[in-house]
Design an enzyme around this catalytic site. Sequence first.
Site, mmCIF file in Angstrom:
data_model
loop_
_atom_site.group_PDB
_atom_site.id
_atom_site.type_symbol
_atom_site.label_atom_id
_atom_site.label_comp_id
_atom_site.label_asym_id
_atom_site.label_seq_id
_atom_site.Cartn_x
_atom_site.Cartn_y
_atom_site.Cartn_z
ATOM 1 N N CYS A 295 -26.933 31.733 -41.461
ATOM 2 C CA CYS A 295 -27.568 31.961 -40.162
ATOM 3 C C CYS A 295 -26.755 31.202 -39.114
ATOM 4 O O CYS A 295 -26.857 29.987 -38.991
ATOM 5 C CB CYS A 295 -29.010 31.457 -40.175
ATOM 6 N N LEU A 296 -25.918 31.940 -38.422
ATOM 7 C CA LEU A 296 -25.103 31.379 -37.336
ATOM 8 C C LEU A 296 -25.022 32.481 -36.294
ATOM 9 O O LEU A 296 -24.505 33.569 -36.570
ATOM 10 C CB LEU A 296 -23.719 30.990 -37.854
#
Length: 185
Positions: free
Chosen positions: A116-117
């Site tokens: 999750c970026l």
Amino acid sequence: MLTLASKLKRDDGLRGPRSSATASDSTRRVSVRDKLLVKEVAELEANLPCTCKVHFPDPNKLHCFQLTVTPDEGYYQGGKFQFETEVPDAYNMVPPKVKCLTRIWHPNITETGDICLSLLREHSIDGTGWAPTRTLKDVVWGLNSLFTDLLNFDDPLNIEAAEHHLRDKEDFRNKVEEYIKRYAR
């Protein structure tokens, strides 16, 4: 990573000034992605964080590479985390695909390697997602920052890890250290 760059220059020199397209020229054409990658890889290698190393298994395929992040502070200090990056043909209109190959206990990385970026998302509500102006350098610096200032317990992908941190920070640290000893050496 000069292999592909050398090939590009050599091919341009062979064709000369605006020669007519032939069957052999079409087999030597280099994609827009690969032309961008030659420039971006050179920039990346010149501006790599000291905690990161990039490895290209095949120097002629700049679109597939591995990144090793070795954090020097925080919860993940002492670990060695491997990421696999694949740059799709539609790059730079779409972001690279990145997967964490090292099993990790992290709120923003699942144990199966999903990350999750926001800059790796094609569409992001907050406007911080991928844009054609972003580069591989942004991706590497973003991944590196997941171990320090971008470590985010408030918007986790691995909810269990984030809740673990909220419940018991010391036990969370112990589990992170256990994962480092088992998987990240």
